[in-house]
Design a protein around this motif. Structure first.
Motif, PDB file in Angstrom:
ATOM      1  N   PRO A   9      27.365 -34.397 -58.178  1.00 33.87           N
ATOM      2  CA  PRO A   9      28.389 -34.850 -57.238  1.00 33.87           C
ATOM      3  C   PRO A   9      27.788 -35.196 -55.874  1.00 33.87           C
ATOM      4  CG  PRO A   9      29.054 -32.785 -58.276  1.00 33.87           C
ATOM      5  CD  PRO A   9      27.642 -33.039 -58.680  1.00 33.87           C
ATOM      6  N   GLY A  10      28.319 -36.218 -55.256  1.00 30.57           N
ATOM      7  CA  GLY A  10      27.936 -36.530 -53.880  1.00 30.57           C
ATOM      8  C   GLY A  10      26.607 -37.231 -53.713  1.00 30.57           C
ATOM      9  N   THR A  11      26.037 -37.756 -54.817  1.00 32.80           N
ATOM     10  CA  THR A  11      24.731 -38.399 -54.708  1.00 32.80           C
ATOM     11  C   THR A  11      24.847 -39.905 -54.516  1.00 32.80           C
ATOM     12  OG1 THR A  11      24.632 -38.346 -57.110  1.00 32.80           O
ATOM     13  CG2 THR A  11      23.378 -36.667 -55.929  1.00 32.80           C
ATOM     14  N   GLY A  12      26.065 -40.398 -54.450  1.00 34.21           N
ATOM     15  CA  GLY A  12      26.222 -41.811 -54.100  1.00 34.21           C
ATOM     16  C   GLY A  12      26.518 -42.752 -55.255  1.00 34.21           C
ATOM     17  N   LYS A  13      26.980 -42.222 -56.374  1.00 32.58           N
ATOM     18  CA  LYS A  13      27.262 -43.082 -57.529  1.00 32.58           C
ATOM     19  C   LYS A  13      28.399 -44.061 -57.231  1.00 32.58           C
ATOM     20  CE  LYS A  13      27.961 -39.430 -60.084  1.00 32.58           C
ATOM     21  NZ  LYS A  13      27.610 -38.434 -59.022  1.00 32.58           N
ATOM     22  N   THR A  14      29.490 -43.512 -56.689  1.00 31.15           N
ATOM     23  CA  THR A  14      30.632 -44.374 -56.368  1.00 31.15           C
ATOM     24  C   THR A  14      30.241 -45.392 -55.301  1.00 31.15           C
ATOM     25  OG1 THR A  14      32.146 -42.593 -56.947  1.00 31.15           O
ATOM     26  CG2 THR A  14      33.037 -44.368 -55.593  1.00 31.15           C
ATOM     27  N   LEU A  15      29.510 -44.908 -54.311  1.00 31.99           N
ATOM     28  CA  LEU A  15      28.990 -45.775 -53.251  1.00 31.99           C
ATOM     29  C   LEU A  15      28.166 -46.929 -53.824  1.00 31.99           C
ATOM     30  CD1 LEU A  15      29.226 -45.157 -50.154  1.00 31.99           C
ATOM     31  CD2 LEU A  15      26.896 -44.317 -50.271  1.00 31.99           C
ATOM     32  N   LEU A 175      25.050 -34.266 -46.413  1.00 31.92           N
ATOM     33  CA  LEU A 175      24.363 -34.713 -45.195  1.00 31.92           C
ATOM     34  C   LEU A 175      25.335 -35.418 -44.259  1.00 31.92           C
ATOM     35  CD1 LEU A 175      21.070 -35.933 -46.878  1.00 31.92           C
ATOM     36  CD2 LEU A 175      21.351 -33.904 -45.437  1.00 31.92           C
ATOM     37  N   GLU A 176      26.244 -36.172 -44.846  1.00 35.82           N
ATOM     38  CA  GLU A 176      27.273 -36.810 -44.029  1.00 35.82           C
ATOM     39  C   GLU A 176      28.080 -35.727 -43.298  1.00 35.82           C
ATOM     40  OE1 GLU A 176      30.400 -38.726 -46.176  1.00 35.82           O
ATOM     41  OE2 GLU A 176      31.128 -39.781 -44.409  1.00 35.82           O
ATOM     42  N   ALA A 177      28.408 -34.671 -44.021  1.00 39.31           N
ATOM     43  CA  ALA A 177      29.189 -33.578 -43.426  1.00 39.31           C
ATOM     44  C   ALA A 177      28.397 -32.885 -42.314  1.00 39.31           C
ATOM     45  CB  ALA A 177      29.588 -32.577 -44.507  1.00 39.31           C
TER      46      ALA A 177
HETATM   47  N1  ATP Z   1      22.503 -42.717 -50.661  1.00 42.23           N
HETATM   48  C1  ATP Z   1      23.444 -42.443 -49.746  1.00 42.23           C
HETATM   49  N2  ATP Z   1      23.399 -43.013 -48.534  1.00 42.23           N
HETATM   50  C2  ATP Z   1      24.339 -42.765 -47.604  1.00 42.23           C
HETATM   51  N3  ATP Z   1      25.381 -41.952 -47.811  1.00 42.23           N
HETATM   52  C3  ATP Z   1      25.483 -41.343 -48.981  1.00 42.23           C
HETATM   53  C4  ATP Z   1      24.525 -41.562 -50.032  1.00 42.23           C
HETATM   54  N4  ATP Z   1      24.884 -40.832 -51.104  1.00 42.23           N
HETATM   55  C5  ATP Z   1      26.018 -40.198 -50.757  1.00 42.23           C
HETATM   56  N5  ATP Z   1      26.370 -40.495 -49.492  1.00 42.23           N
HETATM   57  C6  ATP Z   1      27.542 -39.982 -48.766  1.00 42.23           C
HETATM   58  O1  ATP Z   1      28.230 -39.128 -49.620  1.00 42.23           O
HETATM   59  C7  ATP Z   1      29.555 -39.575 -49.849  1.00 42.23           C
HETATM   60  C8  ATP Z   1      29.906 -39.354 -51.297  1.00 42.23           C
HETATM   61  O2  ATP Z   1      29.179 -40.246 -52.111  1.00 42.23           O
HETATM   62  P1  ATP Z   1      29.794 -40.736 -53.480  1.00 42.23           P
HETATM   63  O3  ATP Z   1      31.273 -40.579 -53.461  1.00 42.23           O
HETATM   64  O4  ATP Z   1      29.268 -42.082 -53.795  1.00 42.23           O
HETATM   65  O5  ATP Z   1      29.175 -39.653 -54.480  1.00 42.23           O
HETATM   66  P2  ATP Z   1      29.340 -39.597 -56.046  1.00 42.23           P
HETATM   67  O6  ATP Z   1      27.972 -39.587 -56.619  1.00 42.23           O
HETATM   68  O7  ATP Z   1      30.279 -40.660 -56.511  1.00 42.23           O
HETATM   69  O8  ATP Z   1      29.985 -38.152 -56.220  1.00 42.23           O
HETATM   70  P3  ATP Z   1      30.975 -37.628 -57.367  1.00 42.23           P
HETATM   71  O9  ATP Z   1      30.134 -37.399 -58.583  1.00 42.23           O
HETATM   72  O10 ATP Z   1      31.491 -36.358 -56.792  1.00 42.23           O
HETATM   73  O11 ATP Z   1      32.031 -38.655 -57.575  1.00 42.23           O
HETATM   74  C9  ATP Z   1      29.565 -41.020 -49.435  1.00 42.23           C
HETATM   75  O12 ATP Z   1      30.792 -41.400 -48.889  1.00 42.23           O
HETATM   76  C10 ATP Z   1      28.472 -41.089 -48.412  1.00 42.23           C
HETATM   77  O13 ATP Z   1      28.969 -40.819 -47.145  1.00 42.23           O
END
Ligand code: ATP
Ligand code: MG
Length: 238
Positions: A9-15, A175-177
């Motif tokens: 979670p939170g590694t940026g997949k959706t991003l 890190l954003e947090a």
């Molecule tokens: N590579 C990155 N660069 C900059 N910000 C990032 C990056 N990865 C994550 N973040 C920050 O973390 C937030 C969450 O990222 P994101 O929603 O893409 O995670 P995810 O992998 O989709 O998590 P999940 O599995 O919980 O859905 C983003 O809004 C962004 O602020």
């Protein structure tokens, strides 16, 4: 072209998926797994069919199934007994295997629980590509910190490299947090001191305090576990 992104979670997949859509200029059809289930009770497979039909109509298009584990969990992780999940998975496979070819339609799916995903989706040839989105290493953390502090008034003593070094186990979201929390702490301190809102610089000490308040969401064990899952999946698929 179909690809599956997996990683903590939170590694940026959706991003990443959203960035791909913006960069490519393709029509973006985003589908959140949990939403399909709640909106289309009992006929989610119809929803899948419509999503693909619509994508073909507006091609070039990207269909993004976010949190796909919610609509296609493995048998042991299902909540339904009505066979809905089976029908959804079958419909997905039918669309992806393409009797009707997916011309100019890219399917991207994302999950942070690849271990509970229906294995049918992971069989060779199902997704053209599996992409592991790992927790950020030190260099990636530095870049992420730079992104999230770009608009902040940073004092000269702020050493982002040092912070990147200290944040093993912190995801992009963490890190954003941390950046947001550091700014909040700086504002709060200034407010306390002057009795009114102040424009302030954010100092290293504020980051250090923020790091205490915000703990990493991944333990070293988590990171190892994700890497192990990634390796296993790779073996299953290659
Ligand atoms: N590579 C990155 N660069 C900059 N910000 C990032 C990056 N990865 C994550 N973040 C920050 O973390 C937030 C969450 O990222 P994101 O929603 O893409 O995670 P995810 O992998 O989709 O998590 P999940 O599995 O919980 O859905 C983003 O809004 C962004 O602020
Ligand atoms: Mg996500």
């Amino acid at each position: 072209m179909t690809l599956l992104m997996r990683g903590p979670p939170g590694t940026g997949k959706t991003l990443l998926a959203k960035a791909a859509a913006t960069e490519s200029g393709a029509n973006f059809i985003a589908v959140r797994g949990p939403e399909i289930l709640s909106k289309w009770v009992g006929e989610s497979e119809k929803a899948i069919r419509q999503i693909f039909r619509r994508a073909r109509q507006v091609a070039p298009a990207i269909i993004f199934f976010d949190e796909i584990d919610a609509i296609a969990p493995a048998r042991g992780f299902r909540h339904d007994t009505s066979g809905v999940t089976d029908r959804i998975v079958n419909q997905l496979l039918t669309e992806m295997d393409g009797i009707e070819p997916l011309t100019n339609v890219v399917v991207i799916a994302a999950t942070n629980r690849p271990d509970i995903l229906d294995p049918a989706l992971l069989r060779p040839g199902r997704f053209d590509r599996l992409i592991y989105v790992p927790p950020p290493d030190k260099k990636a953390r530095l870049e992420i910190l730079r992104i999230h502090t770009r608009k902040m008034p940073l004092a000269d003593d702020v050493d982002l490299e040092k912070i990147a070094e200290m944040t093993e186990g912190y995801t992009g979201a963490d890190l954003e947090a941390v950046a947001r929390e550091a700014a909040m702490i700086a504002l709060r301190e200034a407010f306390k001191k002057h009795g009114k809102p102040q424009a302030v610089e954010v100092h290293m000490e504020h980051f250090l305090k923020a790091l205490k308040a915000i703990q990493p969401s991944l333990t070293p064990e988590d990171v190892r576990r994700y890497e192990r899952i990634a390796r296993e999946l790779k073996r299953m698929v290659l």
